[in-house]
Design a protein around this motif. Structure first.
Motif, mmCIF file in Angstrom:
data_model
loop_
_atom_site.group_PDB
_atom_site.id
_atom_site.type_symbol
_atom_site.label_atom_id
_atom_site.label_comp_id
_atom_site.label_asym_id
_atom_site.label_seq_id
_atom_site.Cartn_x
_atom_site.Cartn_y
_atom_site.Cartn_z
ATOM 1 N N LEU A 450 -4.882 -31.225 45.692
ATOM 2 C CA LEU A 450 -4.437 -30.365 45.515
ATOM 3 C C LEU A 450 -5.557 -29.298 45.017
ATOM 4 C CD1 LEU A 450 -2.441 -28.191 44.561
ATOM 5 C CD2 LEU A 450 -2.133 -29.071 43.110
ATOM 6 N N PHE A 451 -6.730 -29.642 44.308
ATOM 7 C CA PHE A 451 -7.625 -28.951 44.105
ATOM 8 C C PHE A 451 -9.307 -29.342 44.324
ATOM 9 C CE2 PHE A 451 -4.460 -30.781 40.582
ATOM 10 C CZ PHE A 451 -4.651 -29.863 39.889
ATOM 11 N N ALA A 602 -7.731 -23.324 39.901
ATOM 12 C CA ALA A 602 -7.175 -24.394 39.900
ATOM 13 C C ALA A 602 -7.705 -25.883 38.404
ATOM 14 C CB ALA A 602 -6.974 -25.179 40.753
ATOM 15 N N LYS A 605 -7.264 -24.453 34.720
ATOM 16 C CA LYS A 605 -6.171 -24.916 34.306
ATOM 17 C C LYS A 605 -5.290 -25.810 33.941
ATOM 18 C CE LYS A 605 -3.980 -20.385 36.860
ATOM 19 N NZ LYS A 605 -3.512 -20.713 35.752
ATOM 20 N N LYS A 609 -5.007 -27.919 30.120
ATOM 21 C CA LYS A 609 -3.962 -28.657 29.735
ATOM 22 C C LYS A 609 -4.060 -30.113 29.159
ATOM 23 C CE LYS A 609 0.410 -29.835 32.683
ATOM 24 N NZ LYS A 609 0.889 -29.999 33.735
ATOM 25 N N ARG A 619 -0.260 -37.512 38.642
ATOM 26 C CA ARG A 619 -1.247 -36.804 40.114
ATOM 27 C C ARG A 619 -2.366 -36.279 39.063
ATOM 28 N NH1 ARG A 619 0.677 -31.116 42.039
ATOM 29 N NH2 ARG A 619 0.447 -30.940 40.211
ATOM 30 N N ASP A 620 -1.971 -35.455 37.752
ATOM 31 C CA ASP A 620 -2.419 -34.623 36.878
ATOM 32 C C ASP A 620 -3.665 -35.439 36.001
ATOM 33 O OD1 ASP A 620 -1.564 -32.980 37.372
ATOM 34 O OD2 ASP A 620 -0.047 -31.768 35.889
ATOM 35 N N GLU B 15 2.198 -22.299 38.442
ATOM 36 C CA GLU B 15 1.123 -22.384 36.987
ATOM 37 C C GLU B 15 1.404 -23.777 36.993
ATOM 38 O OE1 GLU B 15 -0.053 -19.832 36.678
ATOM 39 O OE2 GLU B 15 -1.543 -21.170 34.484
ATOM 40 N N ASN B 16 2.747 -24.580 36.932
ATOM 41 C CA ASN B 16 2.680 -25.988 36.025
ATOM 42 C C ASN B 16 2.407 -26.959 37.092
ATOM 43 O OD1 ASN B 16 2.898 -26.400 33.293
ATOM 44 N ND2 ASN B 16 4.117 -24.482 34.215
ATOM 45 N N PHE B 17 2.831 -26.667 39.041
ATOM 46 C CA PHE B 17 2.721 -27.862 38.987
ATOM 47 C C PHE B 17 1.486 -27.563 40.790
ATOM 48 C CE2 PHE B 17 7.451 -28.338 38.613
ATOM 49 C CZ PHE B 17 7.194 -29.171 37.602
ATOM 50 N N LEU B 18 1.635 -26.554 40.633
ATOM 51 C CA LEU B 18 0.296 -25.618 41.941
ATOM 52 C C LEU B 18 -1.166 -25.153 40.787
ATOM 53 C CD1 LEU B 18 2.647 -24.816 44.636
ATOM 54 C CD2 LEU B 18 1.338 -26.733 44.332
ATOM 55 N N PHE B 19 -1.067 -25.303 39.777
ATOM 56 C CA PHE B 19 -2.509 -24.724 39.235
ATOM 57 C C PHE B 19 -2.835 -23.406 39.675
ATOM 58 C CE2 PHE B 19 -1.960 -29.070 37.610
ATOM 59 C CZ PHE B 19 -2.054 -29.151 36.532
ATOM 60 N N TYR B 37 4.550 -32.116 45.613
ATOM 61 C CA TYR B 37 4.458 -31.324 43.807
ATOM 62 C C TYR B 37 4.721 -31.934 42.316
ATOM 63 C CZ TYR B 37 3.987 -27.885 48.084
ATOM 64 O OH TYR B 37 3.289 -26.818 48.327
#
Lengths: 654, 84
Positions: A450-451, A602, A605, A609, A619-620, B15-19, B37
């Motif tokens: 995603l990033f 992204a 953010k 976090k 994932r994060d 915002e939270n899951f897809l930044f 997601y």
């Protein structure tokens, strides 16, 4: 244990060649602080940095055969050199058994590459044959010892670590986008690919022959399993336990051979506890054991380590890792790991190796490999549970089995069966898929893409790392039992590509400590491959047969304790930074734009976090460590991070 | 109400899951699980957000994909809970 480097071919003088060798050695001396040497002979150059362990007085390298025809630079150990020496002497040689290098050189002189199956050891070597004008590079079966190569100035250059090759003039430092995609799916690049576009790895169990301007690479060993219809069921369990115990005792005995004292890593889990107990018995005098502890209760195994050390009466040394230390030492760790990582687990292993070195030791036994060959990882149990659910996808009861698999994950414990079924892909997956066992891991890892920046996505197009993996599987793979298929994927890819390198050779050798892996003795590996899958994973009970052996040597509490995979605090290590530090530099929008691998908004953010200590999901966590470690490689190394505002050339995506 | 709920929810998920990455596909019916997601910890994060933001109570038995796996499903679920 040592480092090797060298070249073959090229349009430069011997003097220039020698300067290249010295340049590479400058970047390898941490692996071999006890001495070094170079040898230039026509268009071949060999270099060696030595860590003296066997043959202290007569093991200097590069070594030349008595007839002057063969010369060798060799990293690693051939543990059965005593037996090989006796055999060679029976054939008329007159060797002293003091040096395994001499034994290897003589064995190669006798049989050429056919000597490889006779070697019980962990090695990477280069042998030059003057008469045949060829250079042979070879690497051990499972990939304990590293070997990288690149093409530069018309020559093939090789070295034990990537940074020696990166030091050569003209070798690009650009990271490889495909390798990045592979890492963000499979956890590591698929060899021969490495994180760097210009550098390749000789895959484990392979040889490279350079001769008459040609470069040929082929496998001399690969993991093999019986056909599904052919798995042995006849052997009595008691006999197999006896056989395995004898093999492990012998594998450990051979790995205690050294002219310096050998210690053991002790994690407090089954594998290292069993090895330490066997080593203590064989050793006959006090064994020194080394453990890693954590300042967070979630990760610490101190209680079990203490219990085990007391049980075998070892002299025990433990070192405690903290969140701050992981944050502070990540850049240094990356300078030797040299591939993006998705977990911080390799970082504390540097301190563990350092504690061995500080204790005056150079060699340790470790339990790595047992989880791969005896099916210890949760992944194997999870795949079995998924197949169980997948056969009755409408069952509302079956998915509850996942809560038994992951008692330590609150996120799983609090789910309904409906969500559990969806998270583990029940009903949606093809039971015949060759990657069935690994799909959830690959999918959840890849979600961190995603990033990726739009530039990187553009370059990658429709590239699919998992598809590439499937295309490499051997022809007989589909005939193997599903557990053996899963074990093959772990043993052939993640074991050398991450466990033995980022968590093995690199952190150890950064401190000049040699790791030895009795579970990866090829006789043990072959024994485990032939076992009926139920003797490895019985129901959902992992490493079944190994536990039976362990019951004879270690306390039952260690065997029956809840399994705790080795983990270190990931994103949590970077929460609430005390002041300006490298994090803000490597993850700044400017640096992210400069490397162009990731989406700066992204990642901004995500970093916020992380610094607030609010990252919770898999994932994060993976994404944060993956982005950070990639940026450290792309922007510059630890020693340059403090001034990376001042013109360190960034590493672009193209 | 449902459209407002959907907009608020959409902003939370982006915002939270897809930044903040608006380029990711996210229609009313996009599956949050199939597109990776949210994972198992993400679901708990979502539940806690729904309880705090919309003043509803989510029972254990409510935590199923039929209620929570897309914007449309979550919005309908929140509406039902608020009405009930």
């Amino acid at each position: 244990m040592c480092a090797i480097a060298g070249y073959f071919g090229g349009n430069f003088s011997g003097e220039t060649g020698a300067s290249y060798l010295r340049l590479m050695l400058d970047h390898l001396n941490h692996r071999g602080p006890d001495g070094n040497g170079i040898l230039v002979n026509g268009d071949v150059g060999l270099a060696h940095a030595r860590l003296s362990i066997v043959g202290l007085a007569d093991g200097s390298q590069p070594m030349v055969s008595t007839d002057g025809n063969l010369s060798i630079s060799y990293n690693g150990e051939v543990f059965n050199y005593v037996e090989l020496c006796q055999e060679l002497n029976r054939k008329g040689h007159n060797l002293k058994s003091g040096s395994d290098t001499q034994v290897l050189l003589t064995a190669f002189g006798d049989k050429g590459l056919d000597c490889l199956p006779d070697l019980n050891g962990d090695f990477a070597f280069a042998i030059h044959d003057r008469t045949r004008q060829r250079l042979v590079l070879a690497r051990d079966r499972v990939g304990v010892r590293p070997l990288f190569y690149t093409h530069c100035n018309g020559a093939v250059f090789f070295a034990s670590e990537v940074q020696a090759l990166l030091a050569l003039p003209g070798v690009s430092h650009e990271l490889d986008p495909i390798a990045l995609d592979q890492t963000f799916t499979l956890w590591c690049p698929i060899s021969p690919r490495t994180a760097y576009a210009a550098i390749k790895e000789l895959p484990p169990g392979h040889v490279m022959v350079l001769e008459a301007g040609m470069q040929r690479i082929h496998a001399w060993w690969k993991p093999e399993f019986p056909d599904r219809s052919d798995v042995a069921t006849d052997a009595l369990p008691e006999n197999q336990i006896e056989e395995l115990e004898a093999l492990l005792v012998d594998a450990t005995r051979l790995r205690l051979r050294a002219d310096v004292p050998v210690g053991a890593y002790l994690s407090g889990g089954l594998d290292s506890s069993l090895l330490s107990a066997l080593a203590a018995k064989i050793h006959g005098h006090e064994l020194r054991t080394y453990s890693l502890r954590f300042d967070s209760v979630e990760h610490d195994e101190g209680r079990w380590q203490g219990m085990m050390a007391e049980s075998i009466g070892s002299h025990h040394v433990s070192v405690t890792s903290s969140h701050d230390q992981i944050r502070d030492e990540l850049p240094t760790a990356m300078s030797s790991i040299r591939q993006p990582i998705l977990r911080t687990a390799p970082v504390p292993l540097q301190s563990l190796a350092r504690s061995v070195r500080d204790d005056g030791r150079k060699v340790v036994l470790t339990g790595e490999g047992a989880d791969e060959i005896f099916a210890g990882y949760d992944l194997f149990r999870e795949a079995k549970a998924r197949r169980f659910c997948g056969r009755q996808p409408s069952s509302a009861r079956r998915p509850r089995i996942f809560q038994r698999l992951y008692p330590y994950l609150p996120g799983i414990q609090q789910q309904t069966p409906e969500y559990l079924a969806r998270f583990f892909g029940i009903g949606a997956e093809d039971l015949q898929d060759p990657l069935y066992s690994h799909r959830p891991r690959f999918r959840s890892t890849a979600s961190a893409k995603l990033f990726f920046s739009s530039e990187l996505r553009g370059i990658l197009g429709n590239y699919d790392a998992a598809e590439e993996l499937v295309s490499q599987l051997p022809d007989d793979f589909r005939r193997w039992h599903p557990l053996n298929q899963a074990q093959y994927l772990e043993t052939r890819y993640l074991l050398p590509g991450y466990i033995l390198s980022a968590q093995g050779d690199r952190p150890m050798m950064a401190n000049a400590v040699e790791g030895r892996f009795p579970f990866l003795d090829h006789r043990v590996v072959a024994f485990a491959s032939r076992l009926h899958p139920d003797r490895k994973l019985k129901g959902l009970r992992e490493k079944h047969i190994l536990k039976e052996v362990a019951r004879r040597h270690i306390p039952g509490e260690i065997i029956d304790r809840p399994k705790q995979p080795y983990r270190a605090p990931d994103a949590a290590s970077f929460a609430k930074p005390r002041g300006p530090d490298y994090l803000r530099t490597v993850l700044s929008p400017e640096k992210l734009k400069a490397s162009a691998f990731f989406n700066p908004v992204a990642v901004g953010k995500l970093a916020d976090k992380a610094m607030l200590g609010e990252i919770a999901s898999f994932r994060d966590n993976s994404a944060f460590i993956g982005v950070l470690s990639t940026q450290i490689l792309a922007i510059g190394m630890s020693d340059s991070l403090s001034n990376c505002e001042n013109g360190i050339s960034p590493n672009h995506v193209r | 109400m449902s459209d407002d709920t959907k907009a608020i929810l959409r902003a939370f998920i982006v915002e939270n899951f897809l930044f903040g990455d608006e380029s990711q596909p996210l229609t009313a019916d996009t599956s949050l699980i199939d597109n990776d997601y949210v994972d198992s910890t993400g679901i708990l994060e979502l539940v806690s957000y729904l309880e705090e933001t919309f003043g509803i109570k989510v029972a254990d038995t409510d935590i199923i994909p039929a209620n929570l796996d897309s914007l449309a499903r979550i919005a309908a679920f929140v509406d039902r809970k608020q009405a009930g």
